[in-house]
Design a protein around this motif. Structure first.
Motif, PDB file in Angstrom:
ATOM      1  N   ILE A   1       0.842  -1.192   0.000  1.00  0.00           N
ATOM      2  CA  ILE A   1       0.000   0.000   0.000  1.00  0.00           C
ATOM      3  C   ILE A   1       0.878   1.243   0.000  1.00  0.00           C
ATOM      4  CG2 ILE A   1      -1.789   1.276   1.257  1.00  0.00           C
ATOM      5  CD1 ILE A   1      -2.683  -1.469   0.218  1.00  0.00           C
ATOM      6  N   SER A   2       0.594   2.167  -0.916  1.00  0.00           N
ATOM      7  CA  SER A   2       1.186   3.503  -0.859  1.00  0.00           C
ATOM      8  C   SER A   2       0.280   4.375  -0.004  1.00  0.00           C
ATOM      9  CB  SER A   2       1.336   4.101  -2.260  1.00  0.00           C
ATOM     10  OG  SER A   2       2.321   3.399  -2.984  1.00  0.00           O
ATOM     11  N   LEU A   3       0.851   4.950   1.054  1.00  0.00           N
ATOM     12  CA  LEU A   3       0.081   5.713   2.034  1.00  0.00           C
ATOM     13  C   LEU A   3       0.574   7.154   2.059  1.00  0.00           C
ATOM     14  CD1 LEU A   3      -1.833   5.945   4.544  1.00  0.00           C
ATOM     15  CD2 LEU A   3       0.118   5.161   5.918  1.00  0.00           C
ATOM     16  N   ILE A   4      -0.353   8.077   1.888  1.00  0.00           N
ATOM     17  CA  ILE A   4      -0.064   9.508   2.000  1.00  0.00           C
ATOM     18  C   ILE A   4      -0.871  10.058   3.168  1.00  0.00           C
ATOM     19  CG2 ILE A   4      -0.205  11.761   0.872  1.00  0.00           C
ATOM     20  CD1 ILE A   4       0.017  10.324  -1.809  1.00  0.00           C
ATOM     21  N   ILE A   5      -0.201  10.763   4.064  1.00  0.00           N
ATOM     22  CA  ILE A   5      -0.872  11.370   5.219  1.00  0.00           C
ATOM     23  C   ILE A   5      -0.911  12.875   5.000  1.00  0.00           C
ATOM     24  CG2 ILE A   5      -0.835  11.657   7.724  1.00  0.00           C
ATOM     25  CD1 ILE A   5       0.795   9.066   7.877  1.00  0.00           C
ATOM     26  N   ASP A   6      -2.129  13.430   4.974  1.00  0.00           N
ATOM     27  CA  ASP A   6      -2.314  14.858   4.720  1.00  0.00           C
ATOM     28  C   ASP A   6      -2.495  15.671   5.996  1.00  0.00           C
ATOM     29  OD1 ASP A   6      -2.159  14.880   1.888  1.00  0.00           O
ATOM     30  OD2 ASP A   6      -4.154  13.999   1.783  1.00  0.00           O
ATOM     31  N   GLY A   7      -2.631  15.004   7.130  1.00  0.00           N
ATOM     32  CA  GLY A   7      -2.809  15.718   8.391  1.00  0.00           C
ATOM     33  C   GLY A   7      -3.383  14.785   9.435  1.00  0.00           C
ATOM     34  N   GLY A   8      -3.516  15.297  10.655  1.00  0.00           N
ATOM     35  CA  GLY A   8      -4.108  14.465  11.688  1.00  0.00           C
ATOM     36  C   GLY A   8      -3.744  14.935  13.075  1.00  0.00           C
ATOM     37  N   SER A   9      -4.202  14.173  14.054  1.00  0.00           N
ATOM     38  CA  SER A   9      -3.947  14.520  15.447  1.00  0.00           C
ATOM     39  C   SER A   9      -3.976  13.259  16.296  1.00  0.00           C
ATOM     40  CB  SER A   9      -4.989  15.522  15.963  1.00  0.00           C
ATOM     41  OG  SER A   9      -6.293  14.965  15.892  1.00  0.00           O
ATOM     42  N   MET A  10      -3.349  13.349  17.462  1.00  0.00           N
ATOM     43  CA  MET A  10      -3.338  12.273  18.451  1.00  0.00           C
ATOM     44  C   MET A  10      -3.936  12.828  19.739  1.00  0.00           C
ATOM     45  SD  MET A  10      -2.535   9.400  19.967  1.00  0.00           S
ATOM     46  CE  MET A  10      -1.603   8.520  18.730  1.00  0.00           C
ATOM     47  N   THR A  11      -4.945  12.121  20.273  1.00  0.00           N
ATOM     48  CA  THR A  11      -5.572  12.532  21.528  1.00  0.00           C
ATOM     49  C   THR A  11      -5.182  11.547  22.615  1.00  0.00           C
ATOM     50  OG1 THR A  11      -7.446  13.478  20.327  1.00  0.00           O
ATOM     51  CG2 THR A  11      -7.743  13.084  22.679  1.00  0.00           C
ATOM     52  N   LEU A  12      -4.581  12.078  23.688  1.00  0.00           N
ATOM     53  CA  LEU A  12      -4.064  11.247  24.765  1.00  0.00           C
ATOM     54  C   LEU A  12      -4.890  11.433  26.036  1.00  0.00           C
ATOM     55  CD1 LEU A  12      -0.247  11.994  24.386  1.00  0.00           C
ATOM     56  CD2 LEU A  12      -1.469   9.974  23.590  1.00  0.00           C
ATOM     57  N   PRO A  13      -5.188  10.341  26.765  1.00  0.00           N
ATOM     58  CA  PRO A  13      -5.828  10.461  28.082  1.00  0.00           C
ATOM     59  C   PRO A  13      -4.750  10.678  29.147  1.00  0.00           C
ATOM     60  CG  PRO A  13      -5.681   8.149  27.459  1.00  0.00           C
ATOM     61  CD  PRO A  13      -5.028   8.931  26.355  1.00  0.00           C
ATOM     62  N   ILE A  14      -4.647  11.887  29.650  1.00  0.00           N
ATOM     63  CA  ILE A  14      -3.563  12.277  30.548  1.00  0.00           C
ATOM     64  C   ILE A  14      -4.065  12.285  31.995  1.00  0.00           C
ATOM     65  CG2 ILE A  14      -1.902  14.075  31.136  1.00  0.00           C
ATOM     66  CD1 ILE A  14      -1.450  12.695  28.419  1.00  0.00           C
ATOM     67  N   ARG A  15      -3.336  11.612  32.851  1.00  0.00           N
ATOM     68  CA  ARG A  15      -3.670  11.585  34.288  1.00  0.00           C
ATOM     69  C   ARG A  15      -3.035  12.809  34.947  1.00  0.00           C
ATOM     70  NH1 ARG A  15      -1.679   8.729  39.096  1.00  0.00           N
ATOM     71  NH2 ARG A  15      -3.482   8.237  40.409  1.00  0.00           N
ATOM     72  N   LEU A  16      -3.878  13.642  35.564  1.00  0.00           N
ATOM     73  CA  LEU A  16      -3.417  14.917  36.110  1.00  0.00           C
ATOM     74  C   LEU A  16      -2.706  14.744  37.444  1.00  0.00           C
ATOM     75  CD1 LEU A  16      -6.590  17.034  35.280  1.00  0.00           C
ATOM     76  CD2 LEU A  16      -4.423  16.984  34.029  1.00  0.00           C
ATOM     77  N   ASP A  17      -3.326  14.017  38.351  1.00  0.00           N
ATOM     78  CA  ASP A  17      -2.774  13.797  39.684  1.00  0.00           C
ATOM     79  C   ASP A  17      -1.925  12.529  39.652  1.00  0.00           C
ATOM     80  OD1 ASP A  17      -2.223  13.277  42.323  1.00  0.00           O
ATOM     81  OD2 ASP A  17      -4.307  13.177  42.988  1.00  0.00           O
ATOM     82  N   HIS A  18      -0.629  12.654  39.863  1.00  0.00           N
ATOM     83  CA  HIS A  18       0.283  11.518  39.780  1.00  0.00           C
ATOM     84  C   HIS A  18       0.420  10.766  41.103  1.00  0.00           C
ATOM     85  CE1 HIS A  18       2.626  12.910  35.924  1.00  0.00           C
ATOM     86  NE2 HIS A  18       1.318  13.043  35.803  1.00  0.00           N
ATOM     87  N   SER A  19      -0.553  10.891  41.966  1.00  0.00           N
ATOM     88  CA  SER A  19      -0.462  10.243  43.276  1.00  0.00           C
ATOM     89  C   SER A  19      -0.364   8.730  43.124  1.00  0.00           C
ATOM     90  CB  SER A  19      -1.681  10.596  44.130  1.00  0.00           C
ATOM     91  OG  SER A  19      -2.870  10.172  43.487  1.00  0.00           O
TER      92      SER A  19
END
Length: 687
Positions: free
Chosen positions: A515-533
């Motif tokens: 497969i020839s793949l062309i990427i024209d744009g995008g984003s990554m959404t991460l679930p971030i833990r705020l309190d590192h307790s």
């Protein structure tokens, strides 16, 4: 182990076989472990129901687990489902309505016995973890609580058959294993002279499971049956959902916590596909003690304090050198009072020219172009690691080199990811039949790349898995790839890497064209833990009953053995061992051999000629009695079709008594005949 527990374990009574009658005159064979005075002082019952032969194959670990519950005041019963082990009838497939109906009857029968208080729980790992959920959805009145471990609520999208609509290599390997065990005989010492007729009936009923599963490439009614995600409200029993970050089934834990309305808890450790008192990578925990607190609360009405604890307890993995196998993973325990958690926020990172960052300058034209080699993926590790072999993903730099890569800046402070990332991409491909593999990696200053998590998507399934739609070619299309849930802390000074490819072989079986793949744009959404307790839960060290007297003749091994790149033939070959080993069980005078191998072959310039083959052998031996079942399962391509070939052979005392061959063509989702043209192009490219 305390002296008190040792004494109680020594006094456990074992009833074998325990025959459970069903309304159609079939009987299920079980093995019951109970306190010594259970006939005078009724106790709650704990069940585990699966096909993996309580008499021999799973005898050792069954004894270690169920003896423990008996010592803690429960009648703990391991049952072979219909057609398995010494039970009557025939088993034709996994997770059938017949299996659930039998279980409901068995629960009713057990609850009515004079030695049972009428309260019943179900515990399960893998198959029995699946049916724990499925049986709970049948709402048997006596069932109060379940423990589901390394299992899924979604049979199509989160089992070892398909991932993101992509056919997994595990479909063939696990199908080969079940193919073999479907045809094994009962024990003559339990069922008597009818054992041979029972065996022949089972052999006649065998249909290669891997072939059946590729006949259902979309999420149709076959997969919806037994997927409790279709209606979570059917489950009233309390649910303890358990998983391991190294396992293939961890996603279900957080979904169950999010969607169930019955009482629930989640526990996720670093383990592979095993109960946490056996699980590798460690640390192993006193899981049986933890579960006993669960049973005490729900089956005995004792306030064990377990329901006052956080809804989710999870192992936060820490960065360390990537290895093919681990004895113990670096990390620490964290907790969330409820899931979904207010302690989790979503962070969006944008894809630019080789970059992953919060903001990007406006840019015209594609941001990445790649034509992935069809053998990319040999450093993926196994889809479902068991912890007893080389089955984890090593350093990812070789895979990164064949992918479109986007790097963040070095982190100024540690980042904790807890949950499932999503990747939104605008892509163009040159074939209607295409796939994406997306990996999120942790890269240290020395360049070592560690896989954090990953996801797959069959692009024909971009709008859902129920109906496949051909991917438009040479047109920008927006797709979303869901990555597996994970708990991982990326340290300060390291950076994130997003790696995107159009192959991930043989974890995914791949396609008969590049497969020839062309990427024209995008984003990554991460679930971030705020309190590192952190927390330090009192999970203790692993404790279980002693393994029954046995002799290991060949230890179990599940993992990759070698990757060979033949430079003259331009072929990559991967060899895997998938063996349960060989062992002698003294108490039943039986030797069990369970041997398996796999070979995957991928020609670099002709992926249509790729093949996968799985071989299995099971042999049961006792003086004067020897039964053997051998199978071969093969998968390849032919035009728009998968080609499956299967062979089964059974022998008694080294004399063949049964043989059968299968061959079937199954059309792939959205395959098109241009594959032959593409093969010719790449053959010319090679020349």
């Amino acid at each position: 182990m305390t002296d008190d527990l040792a004494a109680k374990l020594a006094s456990v009574r074992i009833v074998e076989p325990l025959w459970i009658p069903l309304s159609d005159n079939c009987r299920l064979s079980g093995r019951m472990f109970a306190p010594p005075d259970f006939e005078r002082k009724p106790v709650p019952a704990v069940l585990e129901l699966m096909p993996y032969r309580t008499r021999d194959r799973s005898r050792g670990k069954d004894t270690q687990t169920h003896s423990y519950f008996a010592a803690r005041g429960y009648a703990s019963i391991r049952i072979d489902i219909r057609g398995a082990g010494d039970s009557d009838g025939v088993m034709v497939d996994e997770y059938t309505p017949q299996e659930w109906a039998d279980a409901v009857e068995a629960i009713s029968w057990i609850a009515a016995q004079s030695w049972c208080t009428g309260s019943v729980g179900i515990i399960g790992l893998s198959w029995s973890g699946f049916n724990a959920l499925q049986i709970a959805a049948q709402r048997p009145p006596a069932l109060k609580a379940i423990v589901t471990t390394c299992a899924s609520d979604d049979r199509y999208n989160d089992d070892m058959h398909y991932m993101g609509g992509c056919l997994l290599g595990d479909n063939l390997q696990y199908g080969a294993t079940l193919f073999t065990w479907l045809g094994t005989p009962p024990d003559p010492l339990i069922v008597g002279d009818r054992w041979r007729d029972m065996w022949l009936t089972r052999l006649e009923a065998v249909y290669p499971p891997a072939m059946r599963w590729i006949e259902h490439p979309e999420r149709d009614d076959y997969w919806k049956s037994g997927s409790v995600c279709e209606d979570y409200s059917r489950i009233d029993a309390a649910v303890l959902a358990v998983g391991g970050w190294a396992d293939g089934y961890t996603n279900a834990v957080m979904r169950l916590l999010s969607h169930l309305r019955s009482p629930r808890k989640g526990l996720i450790g670093p383990w592979g596909h095993a109960y946490p008192h056996f699980g590798l990578p460690g640390p192993q925990i006193d899981f049986l003690g933890y579960v006993t607190r669960w049973w005490d609360h729900w089956l005995k009405g004792v306030d064990s304090g377990i329901m006052d604890e956080p809804e989710l307890i999870a192992w936060m993995q820490e960065s360390e050198p990537p290895l093919n196998s681990y004895q113990k993973r670096r990390g620490h325990w964290v907790a969330e009072p409820a899931w979904p958690s207010v302690n989790i926020t979503r962070r969006n990172l944008l894809l630019g020219h080789g970059k992953l960052q919060d903001t990007l300058e406006q840019a015209s034209g594609p941001i990445a172009i790649t034509s992935t080699s069809p053998d990319l993926g040999t450093d993926s590790g196994e889809w479902c690691p068991y912890g007893c072999g080389a089955d984890m993903p090593p350093d990812q730099r070789l895979e990164d080199g064949g992918s479109a890569v986007f790097d963040s800046a070095p982190l100024s402070e540690a980042l904790q990811i807890l949950g499932g990332p999503n990747c939104r991409l605008v892509v163009r491909v040159d074939n209607e039949e295409s796939m994406l593999a997306v990996r999120l990696n942790d890269v240290s200053p020395d360049g070592v790349s560690r896989r954090i998590t990953y996801g797959l998507l069959n692009l024909a399934h971009r709008h859902g898995h129920e109906v496949a739609e051909p991917m438009p070619t040479d047109q920008p299309v927006t797709v979303v790839v869901k990555l597996n849930d994970v708990g991982y802390e990326v340290p300060a000074g390291h950076h994130l890497r997003l790696a995107i490819s159009s192959a991930y072989w043989p974890l995914a079986m791949g396609l008969p064209h590049r497969i020839s793949l062309i990427i024209d744009g995008g984003s990554m959404t991460l679930p971030i833990r705020l309190d590192h307790s952190r927390i330090e839960p009192d999970l203790g060290d692993a404790v279980c009953a002693p393994y029954p007297e046995s002799r290991i003749l060949r230890p179990p091994h599940r993992g990759r053995l070698a990757v060979t790149r033949d430079l003259q033939k331009s072929v990559t070959r991967l060899d895997v061992e998938r063996s349960g080993g060989s062992f002698r069980l003294a108490d039943v005078d039986l030797t069990v051999h369970s041997i398996g191998t796999e070979t995957y072959s991928m020609p670099w310039f002709d992926p249509a000629a790729a093949t996968a083959e799985a071989r299995r052998l099971v042999r049961l031996e006792r003086a004067g009695w020897e039964c053997e079942v051998k199978t071969v399962s093969r998968l390849g391509f032919e035009g728009d079709f998968y080609i499956f070939e299967g062979h089964l052979e059974a022998a008694e005392n080294q004399r063949t008594i049964f043989q059968r061959e299968w061959k079937k063509k199954v059309r792939r989702s959205c395959a098109r005949s241009s594959g032959a043209v593409m093969r010719d192009i790449f053959k010319e490219e090679k020349m």
